[in-house]
Scaffold this active site. Structure first.
Site, PDB file in Angstrom:
ATOM      1  CG  HIS A  26      -1.825  -1.137   1.338  1.00 42.25           C
ATOM      2  ND1 HIS A  26      -3.075  -1.116   0.765  1.00 42.25           N
ATOM      3  CD2 HIS A  26      -1.704  -2.355   1.931  1.00 42.25           C
ATOM      4  CE1 HIS A  26      -3.687  -2.268   1.015  1.00 42.25           C
ATOM      5  NE2 HIS A  26      -2.871  -3.042   1.709  1.00 42.25           N
ATOM      6  CB  SER A 106      -2.597   4.023  -3.633  1.00 42.52           C
ATOM      7  OG  SER A 106      -2.802   5.062  -2.699  1.00 42.52           O
ATOM      8  NE  ARG A 109      -5.733   9.684   0.656  1.00 46.27           N
ATOM      9  CZ  ARG A 109      -4.713  10.482   0.956  1.00 46.27           C
ATOM     10  NH1 ARG A 109      -4.909  11.673   1.470  1.00 46.27           N
ATOM     11  NH2 ARG A 109      -3.481  10.079   0.729  1.00 46.27           N
ATOM     12  CG  HIS A 208      -6.850  -6.619   1.765  1.00 39.93           C
ATOM     13  ND1 HIS A 208      -6.444  -6.124   0.546  1.00 39.93           N
ATOM     14  CD2 HIS A 208      -5.908  -6.209   2.668  1.00 39.93           C
ATOM     15  CE1 HIS A 208      -5.313  -5.453   0.713  1.00 39.93           C
ATOM     16  NE2 HIS A 208      -4.966  -5.489   1.981  1.00 39.93           N
ATOM     17  CD  GLU A 211      -7.309  -7.566   5.981  1.00 43.24           C
ATOM     18  OE1 GLU A 211      -6.322  -7.012   6.487  1.00 43.24           O
ATOM     19  OE2 GLU A 211      -8.181  -6.946   5.357  1.00 43.24           O
TER      20      GLU A 211
END
Length: 355
Positions: A26, A106, A109, A208, A211
């Site tokens: 990341h 990433s 944003r 992911h 987890e």
């Protein structure tokens, strides 16, 4: 006995000389303390000090505290210029550590205060990749656009749309989509539509999953998408929310796992290195790739992760080499890139393995 000892990787330089592939990194979590100091100096009014953005040796945090750290880091990377600098520094550091192929991930944003849009965010990362290439660093870098679970399904749809645009316009630099963020937030079913849309468009999926414990249903929903790779998969094989069904599914479909030892131990999802699930998957010869996750936050680097895996699970230098070489199979780039990397590994092998 002596032979076995000779086979044991004993020198740290073996790990740094080892050519490596990094598939789970990341961007904002990979910022070194050196770069962090530069960012902090530019924004003194934030009153952030570097101890707020790293988990030092021997220290641990809860998963929740780790996600709070990322919020702090995001305050420091709020402009396109910040993102460009961070991208270039992170790429250079991976290259210095012997990484020959890197997939950065990433989440785009928007920052109203600086006028950064999601599009300029992505463009800044791509510019960083381009400039690094012009500097002739010995590293091939690609970008996976990340969907943050916290944003919810509508934002996920926007992110997928953006990923599709850049997938078509970047000639193989933007290759895929990552689903990440706080695993306690949102539900997998809410993201099915955008993830399926991404898959249909030809984007690779790195998800992911598993987890945290007791997420069997959630995990199966994501596995049914047949992701190209799994991030962490910490509890797939555990009694707490894992199951033989899940393990069998992952094995049957040969879905590679991205495994991050220090990250899992420092965020306390795994109690200790010797109990890390790498041991389980490696013992059944399942496709597994050693990765860093967030080399800045967790104060590590890929050479160190390989060394930890080798020392914890008693791997020989040849086994470590094979682990690295086989990771080329699981990259999201084209077959021609794979064969270029294999050539590079084979060329370096006599020097690194001292055969």
């Amino acid at each position: 006995m002596i032979e076995a000892e000779e086979q044991q990787p004993c020198k740290t330089d073996f790990y740094s000389e080892l050519p490596k592939v990094e598939l789970h990194a990341h961007l904002n979590g990979s910022i070194s303390s050196h770069t962090m100091k530069k960012l902090i100096a530019q924004k003194p009014d934030l009153k952030i000090h570097d101890q707020m953005t790293v988990i030092d040796k021997g220290k641990k945090r809860t998963l929740e505290e780790c996600f709070q750290m990322f919020q702090t880091i995001h305050q420091l990377t709020s402009s396109p210029e910040d993102i460009l600098m961070v991208t270039k520094d992170v790429i250079k550091e991976f290259a210095d550590d012997g990484v020959k192929y890197l997939e950065l991930r990433s989440t785009p944003r928007r920052e109203n205060a600086t006028g950064m849009t999601k599009k300029t965010y992505v463009e800044s990362i791509l510019e960083g990749i381009k400039q690094s290439k012009q500097e002739n660093l010995d590293i091939d870098v690609r970008y996976l656009i990340a969907v943050d679970r916290r944003g919810g399904p509508l934002v996920a749809k926007e992110t997928v749309k953006l990923a599709e645009e850049f997938f078509l316009s970047t000639e193989g630099t933007v290759l895929g989509l990552d689903l990440s963020g706080d695993p306690t937030v949102g539900q997998a079913k809410d993201f099915l539509e955008p993830l399926l849309e991404a898959k249909k468009a030809g984007l690779k999926l790195a998800l992911h999953l598993s987890e945290i414990p007791n997420q069997k249903k959630e995990t199966q929903i994501l596995l049914d998408l047949l992701p190209d790779r799994i991030g962490h998969g910490t509890f797939l094989n555990s009694g707490e929310g894992g199951s033989l069904d899940l393990v069998d599914f992952v094995r049957q479909h040969r879905i590679p796992l991205e495994l991050c030892l220090t990250s899992n131990v420092k965020s306390q999802t795994v109690p200790s290195y010797d109990q890390h699930h790498f041991g389980f998957w490696y013992s059944i010869a399942h496709p597994s790739v050693i990765c860093t996750d967030d080399k800045g936050v967790f104060a590590t680097h890929l050479s160190q992760e390989y060394q930890l895996a080798a020392e914890t699970f008693n791997l020989t230098q040849s086994q470590v080499w094979d682990l690295s070489y086989e990771s080329i199979n699981y990259i999201f780039a084209s077959d021609s890139t794979r064969s270029e990397l294999r050539k590079k590994w084979n060329h370096l092998k006599p020097r690194v393995l001292h055969i």
